[in-house]
Write a protein that holds these residues in place. Structure first.
Motif, short mmCIF file in Angstrom:
data_model
loop_
_atom_site.label_atom_id
_atom_site.label_comp_id
_atom_site.label_asym_id
_atom_site.label_seq_id
_atom_site.Cartn_x
_atom_site.Cartn_y
_atom_site.Cartn_z
N LEU A 185 -13.41 24.09 28.84
CA LEU A 185 -11.95 24.19 28.94
C LEU A 185 -11.48 25.51 28.33
CD1 LEU A 185 -11.02 20.50 27.92
CD2 LEU A 185 -11.04 21.47 30.24
N ARG A 186 -12.03 25.81 27.15
CA ARG A 186 -11.62 27.04 26.48
C ARG A 186 -11.98 28.27 27.31
NH1 ARG A 186 -12.77 29.20 20.42
NH2 ARG A 186 -12.31 27.09 19.85
N GLY A 187 -13.20 28.29 27.85
CA GLY A 187 -13.64 29.43 28.66
C GLY A 187 -12.76 29.62 29.87
N GLU A 188 -12.40 28.52 30.51
CA GLU A 188 -11.55 28.62 31.69
C GLU A 188 -10.14 29.07 31.33
OE1 GLU A 188 -11.91 28.47 35.03
OE2 GLU A 188 -14.02 28.63 34.52
N LEU A 189 -9.66 28.63 30.17
CA LEU A 189 -8.32 29.07 29.76
C LEU A 189 -8.32 30.58 29.48
CD1 LEU A 189 -5.40 28.36 28.94
CD2 LEU A 189 -6.23 28.13 26.60
N ILE A 197 1.52 29.40 26.78
CA ILE A 197 0.68 28.35 27.37
C ILE A 197 1.30 27.02 26.98
CG2 ILE A 197 -1.63 27.30 27.38
CD1 ILE A 197 -2.64 30.09 26.36
N VAL A 198 1.43 26.12 27.94
CA VAL A 198 1.97 24.79 27.64
C VAL A 198 0.89 23.75 27.93
CG1 VAL A 198 3.72 23.07 28.25
CG2 VAL A 198 4.33 25.50 28.22
N VAL A 199 0.67 22.86 26.96
CA VAL A 199 -0.30 21.76 27.16
C VAL A 199 0.30 20.47 26.62
CG1 VAL A 199 -2.43 23.13 27.00
CG2 VAL A 199 -1.37 22.26 24.92
N THR A 200 -0.24 19.36 27.11
CA THR A 200 0.02 18.06 26.49
C THR A 200 -1.17 17.77 25.59
OG1 THR A 200 1.37 17.19 28.28
CG2 THR A 200 0.19 15.57 26.96
N GLU A 201 -0.92 17.26 24.41
CA GLU A 201 -2.06 17.06 23.50
C GLU A 201 -3.08 16.11 24.14
OE1 GLU A 201 -0.08 13.61 20.63
OE2 GLU A 201 -0.90 15.43 19.76
N VAL A 210 -11.35 17.49 21.53
CA VAL A 210 -10.62 18.46 22.35
C VAL A 210 -9.42 19.00 21.57
CG1 VAL A 210 -9.47 18.86 24.56
CG2 VAL A 210 -11.35 17.23 24.43
N ARG A 211 -8.81 18.14 20.80
CA ARG A 211 -7.63 18.57 20.03
C ARG A 211 -8.01 19.65 19.01
NH1 ARG A 211 -2.09 17.07 18.40
NH2 ARG A 211 -1.98 18.53 16.71
N LYS A 212 -9.14 19.46 18.36
CA LYS A 212 -9.60 20.47 17.38
C LYS A 212 -9.80 21.80 18.08
CE LYS A 212 -8.95 18.99 14.05
NZ LYS A 212 -8.20 19.58 13.00
N ASP A 213 -10.39 21.72 19.28
CA ASP A 213 -10.63 22.95 20.04
C ASP A 213 -9.29 23.59 20.42
OD1 ASP A 213 -12.56 24.69 21.22
OD2 ASP A 213 -11.89 23.97 23.18
N MET A 214 -8.38 22.74 20.89
CA MET A 214 -7.08 23.21 21.36
C MET A 214 -6.30 23.92 20.25
SD MET A 214 -4.57 20.75 23.52
CE MET A 214 -5.21 20.51 25.16
N GLU A 215 -6.48 23.44 19.00
CA GLU A 215 -5.75 24.05 17.89
C GLU A 215 -6.11 25.52 17.70
OE1 GLU A 215 -6.39 21.34 14.65
OE2 GLU A 215 -5.00 19.86 15.52
N GLU A 216 -7.25 25.93 18.27
CA GLU A 216 -7.66 27.34 18.14
C GLU A 216 -7.27 28.17 19.36
OE1 GLU A 216 -11.85 27.14 17.47
OE2 GLU A 216 -11.61 26.02 15.61
N LEU A 235 1.06 28.99 22.03
CA LEU A 235 0.68 27.71 22.67
C LEU A 235 1.70 26.64 22.29
CD1 LEU A 235 -2.04 26.22 24.03
CD2 LEU A 235 -2.10 25.23 21.74
N ASP A 236 2.27 26.01 23.29
CA ASP A 236 3.22 24.92 23.06
C ASP A 236 2.48 23.61 23.36
OD1 ASP A 236 5.28 23.11 23.14
OD2 ASP A 236 6.40 24.09 24.77
N MET A 237 2.04 22.92 22.28
CA MET A 237 1.31 21.65 22.46
C MET A 237 2.29 20.49 22.33
SD MET A 237 -1.85 19.84 20.47
CE MET A 237 -2.77 21.27 20.00
#
Ligand code: DLZ
Ligand code: SF4
Length: 509
Positions: free
Chosen positions: A84-88, A100-104, A110-116, A125-127
């Motif tokens: 997911l991170r690589g594709e983003l 960037i907008v995401v839903t948690e 995945v959340r830990k990854d998303m926080e970075e 990033l708007d989570m």
């Protein structure tokens, strides 16, 4: 105008999910990515991968019909980064978005990854909160604060009051009772004719995905075909309506029953749709409520079904986020036995286990009692390593995401949390399985026999479990009765059962 990049994950397929709510088709790009890491972080069942990837492709096509720009990344694209991170990161380079907008996400990992992600991409990033649930994480935390007991029942009553589901105009529960659980436990009589769940033929999009899954994940557990899950919101709604008219009237009575060759009985088989966003939980509950109000289904059926979604599903998810990450590390019984290989092959002479496992292989589905009282109960009694058991459940069921699988397995089935979710372990002997199913009729073991050749393993394992864990459980007020029974048993008999259990457990390794 600079773009907003909205990254939508494979289990967030709702048009009104928080990350898409203010979608502007003129300026925004929706990123969806099929990635190897998400397909392999546990070895998901082939049907589960096919379901998610096909549902993602269908959802992307619907967004495109709406006029949205979707950057859809195929799993087998030569430059797919696999994560997911690589594709983003690659999408940020393509689109140079200003945010960037995401839903948690639904999983801690995945959340830990998303926080970075903000740091690694350099883009704000708007989570946003995950609103595919009725109770927000804050709402659950408020409820849980200062409570001694986090039992589901009290939470469920609050949710009933808040939503008005199955409530009278005076604010009382329909039928003067909150819970008809006692009326959800009938074994089958033999003459019922359970309907099949609504099945859908794969279209070309799904056929492509099935070929892809065979090619890339052919070695994963499970049968891929026949593949009949719905893959769009419209099909999911069709499956729900089919359930409400055909099966819901008897769902209440036979919720806990099991029958060989009948994997679905009167169950809805909609959890997979709910958990990827194709069905809305409130709409699903309202469909059952309407059927009750129109006189089509009895109250114990509507209430039993609504309790699963409004109570149990919301509660389990609340517990997950309240207690993670430490929750996963608890191991109340210090259980450490490796998962026996028959969880993957079904090669065991215990017919109940064989049936539940083979059905899981074929359908990526088992209902709650099969999961809790057969495969889960066996894992509890045998002291299987919680992490190995949890990975199995997370892999093999099409509806399994960690937010639901972990509390369900760790807390409910294995009591590994020491009693946060359940007031006592759901341990049961062969008698329970005999009462609730016809599995024992086709079994080489005898469900009434506690020891000696032909004794049902669930029996000697049950008593051995109690004796083995006396120190951990004896002070539990709800265990007094069973320990009283154990103490009244002839001690030589208990010793013999424990020897048989030890030999059986050695044989598992
Ligand atoms: C489960 C899953 C699978 C098999 N594949 C993908 C995928 O290719 N792309 C994607 O965005 N999501 C997938 N998912 C769902 C994610 O694993 C899920 O979003 C996280 O587990 C968080 O709930
Ligand atoms: Fe399962 Fe025991 Fe019944 Fe066999 S006899 S099906 S092992 S409960």
């Amino acid at each position: 105008m600079p773009a907003t990049l909205r990254f939508l994950l494979g289990d967030q397929l709702s048009r009104n999910v928080s990350s898409l709510r203010d979608l502007d088709p003129d300026t925004d790009v929706v990123l969806m990515a099929e990635v190897r890491d998400e397909c392999t972080y546990v070895g998901h069942h082939k049907k589960k991968i096919a379901f998610i990837l096909s549902a993602m492709r269908h959802f992307a096509a619907e967004l495109e019909v709406e006029g949205a720009a979707v950057d859809y990344r195929l799993l087998d694209a030569p430059d797919n980064r696999g994560s997911l991170r690589g594709e983003l990161e690659a999408a940020v380079r393509r689109h140079s978005p200003d945010r960037i907008v995401v839903t948690e996400p639904g999983e801690w990992r995945v959340r830990k990854d998303m926080e970075e992600w903000e740091e690694v991409t350099g883009v704000p990033l708007d989570m946003r909160p995950d609103d595919r649930f009725l109770a927000s994480r804050e709402r659950f935390a408020d409820w849980a604060r200062d409570r001694k007991s986090l039992r589901m029942e009290y939470f469920y009553r609050n949710m009933r009051r808040e939503t008005g589901l199955l409530m009278t105009p005076d604010g009382e529960p329909e039928g003067d009772r909150w819970n008809f659980d006692q009326e959800n436990r009938k074994p089958l009589q033999g003459d019922e004719e359970p309907p099949e769940p609504r099945r859908f033929s794969p279209d070309d999009v799904t056929e492509d995905v099935l070929e892809l899954v065979e090619e890339y994940f052919g070695g994963h557990f499970g049968r891929l075909r026949p593949f009949w899950f719905g893959v769009t919101a419209e099909q999911a709604r069709g499956a729900l309506d089919h359930f409400v008219t055909r099966a819901l009237p008897q769902f209440g009575d036979y919720q806990d029953a099991m029958k060989e060759g009948e994997p679905h009985l009167f169950h809805a088989v909609v959890s997979l749709y709910l958990n990827v966003g194709l069905l809305d939980p409130l709409e699903t509950c309202r469909a059952a409520e309407e059927a009750y109000r129109s006189g089509a289904v009895p109250l114990n059926a509507a209430e039993g079904f609504i309790r699963q979604i409004l109570g149990w599903r919301e509660y389990i998810r609340g517990i997950y986020w309240l207690k993670m990450p430490d929750y996963a590390d608890t191991n109340f019984f210090r259980a450490s036995r490796p998962l026996p290989s028959f969880y993957w092959t079904g090669e065991t002479e215990m017919n109940c286990m064989r049936q539940c496992i083979l059905q899981t292989r074929d359908e990526a589905y088992a209902h709650h009692i099969q999961r809790l009282m057969v495969t889960g109960n066996f894992a509890l009694l045998s002291g299987l390593d919680p992490e190995e058991v949890e990975n199995w459940y997370l892999s093999v069921y099409a509806d399994a995401f960690e937010w639901v699988e972990l509390p369900n397995t760790h807390g409910m089935a294995l009591f590994a949390d020491g009693g946060l979710l359940a007031s006592k372990p759901y341990a049961a002997s062969g008698k329970y399985i005999q009462r609730m199913s016809d599995y024992c009729q086709g079994c080489r073991y005898e469900p009434k026999q506690k020891r000696g050749p032909g004794a049902c393993p669930f029996n000697f394992l049950y008593w051995d479990f109690l004796a083995r864990n006396r120190e951990a459980l004896a002070n539990n007020p709800r265990m007094g009765l069973v320990y009283g029974n154990l103490d009244r048993m002839d001690s030589d008999q208990v010793d013999e059962m424990r020897k048989e259990a030890a030999a059986f457990l050695r044989g598992l390794e």
